[in-house]
Design a protein around this motif. Structure first.
Motif, short mmCIF file in Angstrom:
data_model
loop_
_atom_site.label_atom_id
_atom_site.label_comp_id
_atom_site.label_asym_id
_atom_site.label_seq_id
_atom_site.Cartn_x
_atom_site.Cartn_y
_atom_site.Cartn_z
N PRO A 293 0.93 6.28 3.97
CA PRO A 293 0.73 6.35 2.52
C PRO A 293 0.79 7.78 1.99
N THR A 294 0.22 8.73 2.74
CA THR A 294 0.25 10.13 2.30
C THR A 294 1.67 10.67 2.27
N LEU B 253 2.48 6.21 -7.22
CA LEU B 253 1.55 7.18 -7.79
C LEU B 253 2.08 8.60 -7.64
N GLY B 254 2.87 8.84 -6.60
CA GLY B 254 3.51 10.15 -6.45
C GLY B 254 4.47 10.44 -7.59
N TYR C 69 3.45 9.23 -0.75
CA TYR C 69 3.01 9.86 -1.99
C TYR C 69 3.66 11.24 -2.15
N ARG D 274 0.82 -1.20 0.00
CA ARG D 274 0.00 0.00 0.00
C ARG D 274 0.86 1.26 0.00
N ILE D 275 1.87 1.28 0.85
CA ILE D 275 2.76 2.43 0.93
C ILE D 275 3.55 2.57 -0.37
N SER E 255 2.69 1.54 -3.33
CA SER E 255 1.80 1.97 -4.41
C SER E 255 1.53 3.46 -4.35
N CYS E 256 1.34 3.99 -3.14
CA CYS E 256 1.14 5.44 -2.99
C CYS E 256 2.38 6.21 -3.44
#
Length: 216
Positions: free
Chosen positions: A119-120, A49-50, A123, A42-43, A45-46
């Motif tokens: 995750p934020t 996407l960044g 990203y 999850r981390i 993937s974020c």
């Protein structure tokens, strides 16, 4: 040229542009794989996407800038094609040369970050790192200015180009993140980085040849 064929050309151009800038596994790609391997998918993937968001933003900025400059470029179409192709060839040669030199020296980029990330944070962190890479904006500017100097493109074609560039970058970055635990060593080792960089350089050279073969 029909709307369908123009949209298809913009789609292909965007995909090639996105993969061309995303595929070299450099410091950012190495960090992305390592981050995913030691945290969670999850981390990772974020974070992926960044990186893709930064590529998409640069593609959008380049398209908007190219559109604004289009009227002034109509009188210098031929020099523009040659200049843009020269930039692309230079980028390809520089990328391939650096890849071979790095492979011969067996140097590996390493990034240590033991603090847990949300995750934020992942990203935003990879978004900021990628935005600071000047080669990205130079790459997209050369491509888009060349397109503007050739056949006119509408807003739909520009949207397709930007979306395709983002999607291509996102798919590759997510592949790196997804393979972080299983393929991390293969992709970020000396041989893996050499192969991905050379493939990327070949894609960029192909774009330059395609540009020069376009009618002026």
């Amino acid at each position: 040229m029909s709307a369908g064929s123009a949209g298809g050309a913009a789609l292909v151009a965007g995909l090639l542009a996105g993969y061309g800038i995303a595929m070299p596994v450099g410091a950012v790609g190495t960090y992305l794989v390592a981050l995913t391997a030691r945290t969670t998918l999850r981390i990772g993937s974020c974070a992926a996407l960044g990186v893709a968001t930064a590529d998409g933003l640069y593609a959008l900025i380049s398209v908007l800038g190219g559109s604004a400059l289009a009227p002034a470029l109509t009188s210098i179409t031929v020099p523009l094609h040659w200049a843009s192709a020269t930039v692309l060839v230079a980028l390809a040669l520089i990328g391939a040369t650096r890849a071979v030199a790095r492979y011969r020296a067996r140097q590996r980029a390493e990034a240590e970050d033991r603090a847990p990330l949300s995750p934020t944070q992942a990203y935003l962190g990879l978004l900021g790192i990628t935005l600071m890479n000047p080669i990205t904006v130079i790459y997209f500017a050369a491509l888009v200015l060349a397109r503007q100097g050739g056949a006119a493109s509408g807003r739909w074609d520009e949207a397709v180009f930007v979306t395709a560039a983002f999607a291509a970058s996102a798919s590759w970055q997510l592949l790196l993140a997804g393979g972080g635990a299983l393929l991390g060593r293969a992709l970020t080792g000396p041989y893996g980085r050499l192969c991905t960089s050379l493939v990327s350089s070949a894609v960029i050279l192909g774009l330059a040849v395609r540009l020069l073969l376009q009618p002026h």
